[in-house]
Enzyme design. Sequence first.
Site, PDB file in Angstrom:
ATOM      1  N   GLU A 193       3.191   0.774 -63.563  1.00  9.83           N
ATOM      2  CA  GLU A 193       3.103  -0.297 -62.574  1.00  9.83           C
ATOM      3  C   GLU A 193       4.270  -1.288 -62.599  1.00  9.83           C
ATOM      4  O   GLU A 193       4.572  -1.895 -61.582  1.00  9.83           O
ATOM      5  CB  GLU A 193       1.787  -1.073 -62.771  1.00  9.83           C
ATOM      6  N   SER A 227     -62.686  -9.340 -62.709  1.00  9.17           N
ATOM      7  CA  SER A 227     -63.312  -9.729 -63.979  1.00  9.17           C
ATOM      8  C   SER A 227     -62.322 -10.221 -65.029  1.00  9.17           C
ATOM      9  O   SER A 227     -62.743 -10.643 -66.109  1.00  9.17           O
ATOM     10  CB  SER A 227     -64.116  -8.553 -64.537  1.00  9.17           C
TER      11      SER A 227
END
Length: 749
Positions: A170, A443
């Site tokens: 690069e 319940s």
Amino acid sequence: MQSFLSFLRKLLLVFVCALIAGLFYLNALITGTFESKRYALPAQVYARPMELFVGARLPRSAVVGELDRLGYRRVSRVRDRGQYEVFGDRLRVHSRGFPFPDGREPARMATLEFAAASLNGLSSAGAELDILRLEPVQMGGIYPAHGEDRLLLRLDEVPDTLQGGLLAIEDRNFYSHFGFSPTGIARAALGNVRSGRVVAGGSTITQQLVKNYYLSSERTVRRKVIELFMAMLIEVHYEKSEILESYLNEVYLGQDGPRAIHGFALAAMHYFDTPLEELGLHQQALLIGMIRGPSFYNPSRNPQRARERRDLVLQVMAEQGVINEEQAVVAQAMPLAVGGSRRLDTYPAYLDLVRRHLKEQYRKEDYATAGLRIFTPFDPRLQDQLERSTTSIMGKLNPAGDLQTASVVTRTVNGEVVAIVGGRKPRAAGFNRALDARRPAGSLLKPAVYLAALEQSESYNLATPLDDSALRVAGPNGDVWAPRNFDRESHGKVLLHRALAKSYNQATARLGMDIGLPVVVDMLERLGLRQDVPKVPSLVLGAGEYSPLMMARVYQTIAVDGTRTPLRSILSIVNRKGEILRNNITEYERAVDPRAIHLLHYALREVVREGTGRGVYRSLADDFHVAGKTGTTNDGRDSWFAGFSGDLLAVTWIGRDNNDATGLTGSSGALRIWADFMAEAASRPLSYRMPGGVELHRVDDVTGELTGEGCSNARLLPFIVGSQPTASTGCTPKSDGIRGWFEKLFGGD
């Protein structure tokens, strides 16, 4: 002519002034935002670490499973970090080390010896180790709005070969140019023409960083000029090492759904499931090559193209002296070795809970960009087991796949949330039923009614006879509530403990009306229900809207002897400097009389031994004591089970999102997931510890009167001192009576 020259001078002056103003603006922009852009990091969320010590009840397979989950590689001989080998009952591992909130765990070679599903030997370098902590699993991240994700690394943590290869491809003149390189641009253009393909780019690393941080991807002369000026300004203010480090952490290397993969560290985990420092040359070269086009060179979608690009990078690295020819040839012969695009967000339901707890303490713009490390009690082993149990049982109960489910698991000792399933597909993001489904609890609320009564020891005890006959309760608007038992039958006089174990609606409703709705509401609030509940008679049978997480809060308080403990999903928060911002210490608050809780525990044990929850012992060993409660709502729309062992509490729900009937009860549905999970996950049964102020008496299990050992219907029950029955059957004690499950808990009287 003179006037024209004057005009040109003025125009030039305006241009120079505009240029200077522009440079000042760009300079201010860079100096004011560069640091923040360098460190705009998502929060990283970690599970609990696996702690290895002699005596730990961990089979070798569990440790191997954790190492595989962490991306360790199994080898024939351990040489480097992130590797392990297995030989007989021994395991050798080279840990990676990790910076925990309470100090750094060093990387080290350790030998583990196993026997009888336990760790009975732990040593390193010939010396015994007290403890070895593996690094925690990173279970996900919390990202800023733009979706960018990255793992921050310092420059000295990046392999030299990767740094050298990056610069060779690069920006070969990185350390000599001043932000841009005319010769580099010319050489790149010439090289690309000669090769007929893109070998290198003309922009320097500094220019690429500017583009990524500040500019769009448009290709115009104006944007390129601004890029050049900004690159030079960055070079003025920052060292080359800072610029390179920023680039390594910023460069875009792919997409994972909505999450953008930035930086080499995260890319290494995403593509290879391996930390950057452990990558081979062939893997480093592949990542370097992908910079020019992460989608174009994606190794999963375009393997041939990616391999050609990788081999070209290796060739350039050899030509530039980063590696030698032999290394390049060996690396080019290696397969791509892509690990399958690893996703970190594999536990969306739990991460959802972490986000909600974070919002209570931070602004999103802070916790999503400040690089926080968030440590949770999440347990991947327990989560995996919960998912297996959920998938297996739901497949048997509902092969069509149109029922949904959710579960929450906590550690009873401290309220830490360790596992969550938010739907039938546990790893799918979306509606989190564990947190957001609001359903009647049936319940599951009954224990609050009985507990409120048992606190009134002058009026109620486990042997108090209750009336289980039909009743009608008129509401303020003229409506009449007439609850019925599940079996559509009345049972006359039943003792209090039996009414709860058998989940009789009529007896519970009468009890609730007798003690009063305000008392029941108060008890629910004390147990941790943080919401308004409907103050109507049907509340005592579960009316209202509750999530599994809400029910986990209630049962957590019940499980720890009436001590209210906030449920925790975050243990510690550490900033990017390693400073602890928050340590969430377990908070305890006495909410209920422990004597009354002890009596309730007896009844909840009876639920699973003799009552509606006895199906749990189809999965659990008979001597593994637990307590729990089933829940079923009208027409079987909701199936619930909540229960706890000595170490874990779990709440499970099954239902339909459209609220249609399921055809399941609490015992035929949710209980089965709960029992399958607890049979594999729970390691400590409930023990029996009788608190002060409680004593044991034998009573006739039909009349509730005191009786003797071995007498007809004799049952041993705990009572708050002074609350035991006064009437007696007159039966003479005998010594050869049948002992029940309760007496076996402690071997007799």
